[in-house]
Every structure is written in structure tokens, then in C-alpha cells.
Design a protein around this motif. Structure first.
Motif, PDB file in Angstrom:
ATOM      1  N   PRO A   1       0.862  84.300  -1.462  1.00 44.02           N
ATOM      2  CA  PRO A   1       0.363  84.340  -2.850  1.00 44.02           C
ATOM      3  C   PRO A   1       0.934  85.484  -3.662  1.00 44.02           C
ATOM      4  N   ALA A   2       1.576  86.452  -2.989  1.00 45.43           N
ATOM      5  CA  ALA A   2       2.202  87.554  -3.723  1.00 45.43           C
ATOM      6  C   ALA A   2       3.595  87.201  -4.223  1.00 45.43           C
ATOM      7  N   SER A   3       4.147  86.075  -3.785  1.00 41.81           N
ATOM      8  CA  SER A   3       5.538  85.780  -4.140  1.00 41.81           C
ATOM      9  C   SER A   3       5.762  84.381  -4.708  1.00 41.81           C
ATOM     10  N   TYR A   4       4.997  83.388  -4.312  1.00 36.99           N
ATOM     11  CA  TYR A   4       5.308  82.001  -4.685  1.00 36.99           C
ATOM     12  C   TYR A   4       5.070  81.701  -6.161  1.00 36.99           C
ATOM     13  N   HIS A   5       4.337  82.537  -6.860  1.00 32.30           N
ATOM     14  CA  HIS A   5       4.091  82.281  -8.279  1.00 32.30           C
ATOM     15  C   HIS A   5       5.154  82.909  -9.175  1.00 32.30           C
ATOM     16  N   THR A   6       6.109  83.629  -8.604  1.00 28.82           N
ATOM     17  CA  THR A   6       7.049  84.394  -9.423  1.00 28.82           C
ATOM     18  C   THR A   6       8.319  83.657  -9.825  1.00 28.82           C
ATOM     19  N   PRO A   7       8.891  82.732  -9.020  1.00 25.51           N
ATOM     20  CA  PRO A   7      10.174  82.126  -9.419  1.00 25.51           C
ATOM     21  C   PRO A   7       9.984  80.987 -10.412  1.00 25.51           C
ATOM     22  N   ARG A   8      11.100  80.330 -10.766  1.00 23.50           N
ATOM     23  CA  ARG A   8      11.039  79.120 -11.567  1.00 23.50           C
ATOM     24  C   ARG A   8      10.151  78.101 -10.861  1.00 23.50           C
ATOM     25  N   ILE A   9       9.489  77.245 -11.619  1.00 21.96           N
ATOM     26  CA  ILE A   9       8.503  76.351 -11.028  1.00 21.96           C
ATOM     27  C   ILE A   9       9.147  75.376 -10.052  1.00 21.96           C
ATOM     28  N   VAL A  10      10.400  74.976 -10.266  1.00 29.75           N
ATOM     29  CA  VAL A  10      11.048  74.061  -9.333  1.00 29.75           C
ATOM     30  C   VAL A  10      11.290  74.757  -7.994  1.00 29.75           C
ATOM     31  N   THR A  11      11.576  76.041  -8.016  1.00 28.89           N
ATOM     32  CA  THR A  11      11.739  76.805  -6.778  1.00 28.89           C
ATOM     33  C   THR A  11      10.406  76.928  -6.060  1.00 28.89           C
ATOM     34  N   ALA A  12       9.354  77.254  -6.807  1.00 23.88           N
ATOM     35  CA  ALA A  12       8.024  77.358  -6.211  1.00 23.88           C
ATOM     36  C   ALA A  12       7.597  76.027  -5.603  1.00 23.88           C
ATOM     37  N   ALA A  13       7.942  74.911  -6.266  1.00 24.49           N
ATOM     38  CA  ALA A  13       7.591  73.588  -5.749  1.00 24.49           C
ATOM     39  C   ALA A  13       8.266  73.321  -4.407  1.00 24.49           C
ATOM     40  N   LEU A  14       9.540  73.642  -4.307  1.00 29.07           N
ATOM     41  CA  LEU A  14      10.267  73.426  -3.059  1.00 29.07           C
ATOM     42  C   LEU A  14       9.737  74.330  -1.956  1.00 29.07           C
TER      43      LEU A  14
ATOM     44  N   ALA B   1      11.166  66.350   3.898  1.00 26.72           N
ATOM     45  CA  ALA B   1      11.625  67.562   3.209  1.00 26.72           C
ATOM     46  C   ALA B   1      12.834  67.259   2.323  1.00 26.72           C
ATOM     47  N   THR B   2      13.752  66.433   2.812  1.00 25.53           N
ATOM     48  CA  THR B   2      14.926  66.098   2.007  1.00 25.53           C
ATOM     49  C   THR B   2      14.551  65.256   0.800  1.00 25.53           C
ATOM     50  N   LEU B   3      13.553  64.385   0.963  1.00 25.26           N
ATOM     51  CA  LEU B   3      13.092  63.579  -0.172  1.00 25.26           C
ATOM     52  C   LEU B   3      12.602  64.472  -1.308  1.00 25.26           C
ATOM     53  N   VAL B   4      11.759  65.452  -0.988  1.00 21.48           N
ATOM     54  CA  VAL B   4      11.241  66.311  -2.064  1.00 21.48           C
ATOM     55  C   VAL B   4      12.345  67.216  -2.606  1.00 21.48           C
ATOM     56  N   ALA B   5      13.334  67.572  -1.775  1.00 13.57           N
ATOM     57  CA  ALA B   5      14.455  68.371  -2.280  1.00 13.57           C
ATOM     58  C   ALA B   5      15.265  67.568  -3.294  1.00 13.57           C
ATOM     59  N   CYS B   6      15.441  66.268  -3.044  1.00 15.34           N
ATOM     60  CA  CYS B   6      16.137  65.414  -4.027  1.00 15.34           C
ATOM     61  C   CYS B   6      15.392  65.417  -5.359  1.00 15.34           C
ATOM     62  N   VAL B   7      14.069  65.303  -5.292  1.00 16.32           N
ATOM     63  CA  VAL B   7      13.265  65.282  -6.523  1.00 16.32           C
ATOM     64  C   VAL B   7      13.350  66.632  -7.226  1.00 16.32           C
ATOM     65  N   CYS B   8      13.299  67.722  -6.466  1.00 19.47           N
ATOM     66  CA  CYS B   8      13.394  69.048  -7.077  1.00 19.47           C
ATOM     67  C   CYS B   8      14.770  69.275  -7.707  1.00 19.47           C
ATOM     68  N   ALA B   9      15.828  68.792  -7.057  1.00 20.39           N
ATOM     69  CA  ALA B   9      17.163  68.915  -7.649  1.00 20.39           C
ATOM     70  C   ALA B   9      17.235  68.156  -8.963  1.00 20.39           C
ATOM     71  N   PHE B  10      16.571  67.002  -9.025  1.00 19.71           N
ATOM     72  CA  PHE B  10      16.512  66.221 -10.262  1.00 19.71           C
ATOM     73  C   PHE B  10      15.708  66.964 -11.332  1.00 19.71           C
ATOM     74  N   TYR B  11      14.565  67.527 -10.931  1.00 24.16           N
ATOM     75  CA  TYR B  11      13.743  68.298 -11.869  1.00 24.16           C
ATOM     76  C   TYR B  11      14.503  69.521 -12.388  1.00 24.16           C
ATOM     77  N   GLY B  12      15.393  70.059 -11.554  1.00 31.99           N
ATOM     78  CA  GLY B  12      16.185  71.220 -11.957  1.00 31.99           C
ATOM     79  C   GLY B  12      17.124  70.943 -13.116  1.00 31.99           C
ATOM     80  N   LEU B  13      17.366  69.663 -13.428  1.00 30.75           N
ATOM     81  CA  LEU B  13      18.198  69.343 -14.593  1.00 30.75           C
ATOM     82  C   LEU B  13      17.646  69.967 -15.867  1.00 30.75           C
ATOM     83  N   LYS B  14      16.311  70.069 -15.945  1.00 33.70           N
ATOM     84  CA  LYS B  14      15.717  70.672 -17.137  1.00 33.70           C
ATOM     85  C   LYS B  14      15.193  72.091 -16.878  1.00 33.70           C
ATOM     86  N   ASP B  15      14.853  72.387 -15.624  1.00 39.09           N
ATOM     87  CA  ASP B  15      14.232  73.685 -15.349  1.00 39.09           C
ATOM     88  C   ASP B  15      15.254  74.784 -15.096  1.00 39.09           C
ATOM     89  N   ILE B  16      16.463  74.428 -14.699  1.00 40.96           N
ATOM     90  CA  ILE B  16      17.495  75.418 -14.392  1.00 40.96           C
ATOM     91  C   ILE B  16      18.581  75.330 -15.461  1.00 40.96           C
TER      92      ILE B  16
END
Length: 518
Positions: A249-262, A104-119
Motif C-alpha cells: 500500500p506504500a507503493s501501488y498507488h503511486t505509478p500511472r493507473i495502468v501500471t498499478a493495474a498490472l 496474466a498475459t491476457l490482462v497484460a494485453c488489456v493493459c497494453a491496450f489501455y496504455g494507448l491513452k494512459d502512456i
């Protein structure tokens, strides 16, 4: 008159904690400290991403050290306030909790990196990275706590933090999804707290090791099947299992894609972890009584989930149903309760965290290149980015359970375990789910990547070059491919986790060494 000396050695931990013992709480303490630091520099948003990535990398390093120590020495324990368990609150890390915390921490590191452009600056100003770190503290605490009430507390930490991430942007769609997410998680939390109060009334303790060693004596006097059913319902809702899966499915498609990924990669696995910990380790006999119910829930979750994915044209909504289907596959091992079945479930959890996070980030990159999440609009992405076409093919194979990627071996273990347990219909459900997943994601690949259609007159071709997205996807697809072509180390860790659930003597012995009674 001389003062009488009081011997407190039977109530308190007298020996100082070693440096290695701090590894047990470091995966929770570090994200909290960095989250607090980000709040202190909340006006310096340019620092947020770097601090968050640094904090998560430190957390990842401690998770690696903790898992290595557990595999060498067995479960590790640290009790707060120097009180001996069960009076002191214990963190108890075994192979299951530590390995899931690591992935879980590994994918959080990747999502934090992806957030450089998505957030953007606005998202950072409103607290994306502090919310993310506190959410990971809650996730880590859930995986590592040895106290069932504190499992509830850590659930609340990551749910509240994830709610903040979900509404970041405050669009109508986000607020609608967040409302459903909050209300239905509140229902699950209420059930969890009710069951925990019921458990305390029966056992008089909330320490998991203490409950595990007292459960046999309580079976004649306590309604443990009822208690287990309450936990199955509460954690099933957290994991998004049928029929309490409609919130995802009613909620996970609504936030920024990096949030949905995490969210898609990590949060439902906490619910699955709680089911494994409580039903297999604490109440194995009651799990056996409910195994038929769990098996049918697993089959319904995996098949109806992937059928929901087949009906979607928005990639984000489709992936939410794929997440649900994967939860059903993991619950199949819970229903079987055998060592091989549980090994398959834990291995599938590793795969799902990595592959589902990567699929959501892939959807983000496809949107950046093609300008849409809709299959009606996307086309010809292989011409714009051959790399995306290759990575997408690998991830489709992974999630469908096809070689050479990570989804193959967990399904092999689960299918074989189902047949060995005399439940071939469950293995058929797993194989049918894999076929339907291939159809659903293959449809995305054909329409969005291979299909060619002429752009409307006057519409220029997209010229995006999402380098950060490419890098994030490559980082995640490496372990996805590695788990497929060299699965032995991962299988050994998953098998150690499954063995620790079935035989809790090492877990209990770490908390109560030499049979010490409270």
C-alpha cells in the motif's frame, strides 16, 4: 589406433525438439524478443504500442496452445543445452503454471491496450512498453521454470522491470513509493536467495522435480521445516502477506493507473504461486507442520487488509489493501492443503488477476470522467456514464464474492473445504472478509457513482468519453462474468492444477521419464 566412440545418450538429449516443445519456452522468449525489438526502435515511439500489443497477443496464443497441450498430454518439459535434468536447466509447464501464465498475459494485453491513452509520448520514450514486456517475460519464466534458482532469476527480472515502470514520471510520490518497493523487495529477495543456498546445501540439486523425489529421504537428516519457514517468509513478502505486506500500500498507488493495474492483478500472484509450488509440491509434510501458522497468517492478511481498505478515501490506496486481503483468501487454501482447498485457491487466483486489474482500470476511467481518485470529490458518475455504473456494480459483486460474478465459486470451495477440514473459524474469516469487502467497495459505489452533489460555482461538468477505457473494462468483465455463470471449465483447470501439486508423480515423470536417475 581407432578413436573410441563415447556414448553420450545418458547425459544428453539426443532427440530433436519438436515444434510443440517450443511452446514451453515461447511465453518467455516472445516478450524478450519484442522487448529487444522495441529497444532497437526506441526513437520511433509511435511504433511501441502496436509492437507491444502484437507481441503480447502472440504470447497469449502460445499460452493457450501450451495449456491445451498440458490438459491433453500432461506436464511438458524442455531442457536447455540438451543436457538431461537435473544438470540442464529445465522449463517444466504444468496446469498450474500454464493457466496462471495465460491469465496474466491476457490482462497484460488489456493493459497494453489501455496504455494507448494512459502512456504519453514521454512515457513511451522512457521505455514503458519494453519494461512491460520484460516484466511479463519474468512473470512467465517464474510460472514455467522447473528450477528453483531460476525461479529466483525470473523474480529478479520482473522486479527490476517493474521498478522501471514504477518510477516512470519521476514525481516525488513515485520516487518515494519506488524506494520502499525496492528496499523491501530486496529484503525478500535476500531471504529467497539465502533459503535457496540452504536448499542446495541439503539436496545438492535445484531442479524442482529432483527435489520433490528426494525430499522423503532427506527428512531424517535435513532441517526441512526451517528451510520451509524461510521460503514461507520470503514468498510471503513477495505475495504481500501479513505481517510483511506494508510495502504494497506504500507503493501501488503511486505509478500511472495502468501500471498499478498490472501490478495489482499479476505480481502478488507470482508470490502465491511460489508458495504453492514449494510448500505443497516440494515440502508437503513441512507445510502440514506449519499449517496452523499459515492459517492464522491467512486470516490476519484477509481481515486486516480489508480493514485497511475501509480506512481509505483514495481509491488507488483502497485497492492496494483489497489486493492484500485477496492474498489472505488464497493462503487459506494453502493452509488447508486439501484438493478442494487448493482448487479454491487456484480459482481465486484466476478471479483476482482479472477482477483486480479491472478495478484499477475502472478507477482510471472514474478519474478521467470525474477528475479525481478521492471519494471526497467524486460523485454522480452514473449520470455521466451509465456503462461505468453497470461495470462497477459487476466488479464490486465479483470482488465481494457475490453472484453472478467470478468471486463466488472460489469462496464457496474454500468455505466448504475449511468446514470439511474442521476449521470453521477459517471459513468465518473468509465470509467476514467478503462482508467487509462489500462494505468497502459498496461505499465507493454509493459515494462516487450514486451520490449527487452540486459542483462548485464555475466548475464545468466533465465531458470525457474514455472509449479505450470502456473497451478495456468490457474485455475484462466478460471473463469475470463468465467465470461466475459458467464456472465448470475454470474449476476443471483449477482442479487439475491442485491435483498436480498434491500428486507430483506426473510432474516428476515428465522431467525424469521411466525413472531415469541423474
Amino acid at each position: 589406433m581407432a578413436a573410441e566412440t563415447v556414448d553420450i545418450s545418458h547425459a544428453m538429449v539426443m532427440a530433436p525438439a519438436t515444434a510443440g516443445d517450443w511452446l514451453v519456452v515461447a511465453p518467455v522468449a516472445i516478450p524478450i524478443l519484442f522487448g529487444a525489438l522495441l529497444l532497437m526502435v526506441r526513437h520511433e515511439t509511435r511504433l511501441h504500442s502496436g509492437l507491444a500489443i502484437g507481441g503480447l497477443l502472440m504470447t497469449l496464443a502460445t499460452n493457450i496452445g501450451l495449456l491445451a497441450r498440458i490438459l491433453n498430454e500432461g506436464p511438458q518439459v524442455m531442457t536447455m543445452g540438451r543436457w538431461l535434468p537435473p544438470f540442464g536447466i529445465s522449463f517444466t509447464a504444468d496446469a498450474l503454471g500454464a493457466s496462471l501464465a495465460l491469465v496474466a498475459t491476457l490482462v497484460a494485453c488489456v493493459c497494453a491496450f489501455y496504455g494507448l491513452k494512459d502512456i504519453g509520448a514521454t512515457g513511451r520514450r522512457y521505455g514503458f512498453y519494453p519494461f512491460m514486456l520484460l516484466m511479463m517475460a519474468g512473470v512467465g519464466g517464474s510460472f514455467l521454470t522447473g528450477d528453483i534458482f531460476n525461479l529466483y532469476v525470473w523474480f529478479e527480472v520482473f522486479v527490476i522491470s517493474s521498478f522501471g515502470m514504477l518510477i516512470l514520471g519521476s514525481t516525488h510520490q513515485q520516487l518515494d513509493g519506488a524506494t520502499k518497493y525496492a528496499i523491501l523487495n530486496l529484503v525478500g529477495t535476500t531471504l529467497f536467495l539465502t533459503a535457496t543456498a540452504f536448499l542446495y546445501g541439503i539436496f545438492g540439486t535445484l531442479n524442482m522435480a529432483d527435489i520433490a523425489r528426494k525430499a522423503d529421504a532427506m527428512r531424517e537428516t535435513g532441517p526441512l521445516v526451517t528451510l520451509t519457514m524461510l521460503y514461507l517468509l520470503a514468498f510471503g513478502m513477495k505475495a504481500a502477506a501479513f505481517p510483511v505486506n506494508f510495502w504494497l500500500p506504500a507503493s501501488y498507488h503511486t505509478p500511472r493507473i495502468v501500471t498499478a493495474a498490472l501490478f495489482g492483478g499479476v505480481l502478488t500472484k507470482v508470490g502465491v504461486y511460489a508458495l504453492l509450488r514449494v510448500l505443497v509440491m516440494l515440502f508437503p509434510d513441512e507445510r502440514q507442520v506449519l499449517s496452523g501458522v499459515i492459517a492464522w497468517v491467512a486470516a490476519a492478511t484477509m481481515i486486516l487488509g480489508i480493514m485497511g481498505a475501509l480506512a481509505q478515501s483514495d481509491i488507488r490506496r483502497m485497492l492496494g489493501f483489497v489486493v492484500i486481503s485477496g492474498v489472505g483468501v488464497m493462503m487459506a487454501g494453502l493452509a488447508l492443503g486439501t484438493e478442494e482447498g487448493l482448487t479454491g485457491t487456484v480459482l481465486y487466483a484466476f478471479h483476482s488477476v482479472l477482477a483486480m486489474t479491472a478495478l484499477y482500470l475502472l478507477a482510471g476511467v472514474m478519474n478521467e470522467i470525474g477528475g479525481s481518485y478521492s471519494l471526497h470529490d467524486l460523485s454522480g458518475l452514473y449520470r455521466k456514464s451509465p456503462l461505468i455504473a453497470a461495470l462497477a456494480l459487476l466488479l464490486v459483486l465479483a470482488v465481494a464474492g457475490l453472484p453472478p460474478a467470478s468471486g463466488l465459486w472460489p469462496k464457496v470451495l474454500l468455505v466448504r473445504a475449511s468446514i470439511d477440514a474442521g476449521q470453521p473459524w477459517l471459513s468465518f474469516a473468509i465470509l467476514l472478509t467478503g462482508f467487509l469487502t462489500t462494505v468497502a467497495l459498496g461505499r465507493v459505489y454509493i459515494l462516487a457513482i450514486w451520490r449527487q452533489k452540486e459542483a462548485p460555482a464555475g466548475e464545468a461538468a466533465a465531458a470525457a468519453s474514455p472509449r479505450i477505457g470502456y473497451a478495456a473494462l468490457v474485455i475484462l468483465t466478460v471473463p469475470v462474468l463468465l467465470l461466475g455463470i459458467y464456472p465448470d471449465p475454470f474449476i476443471r483447470i483449477a482442479a487439475a492444477a491442485a491435483t498436480g501439486l498434491i500428486d507430483s508423480s506426473a510432474y516428476v515423470g515428465a522431467v525424469f521419464p521411466m525413472g531415469v536417475q541423474p
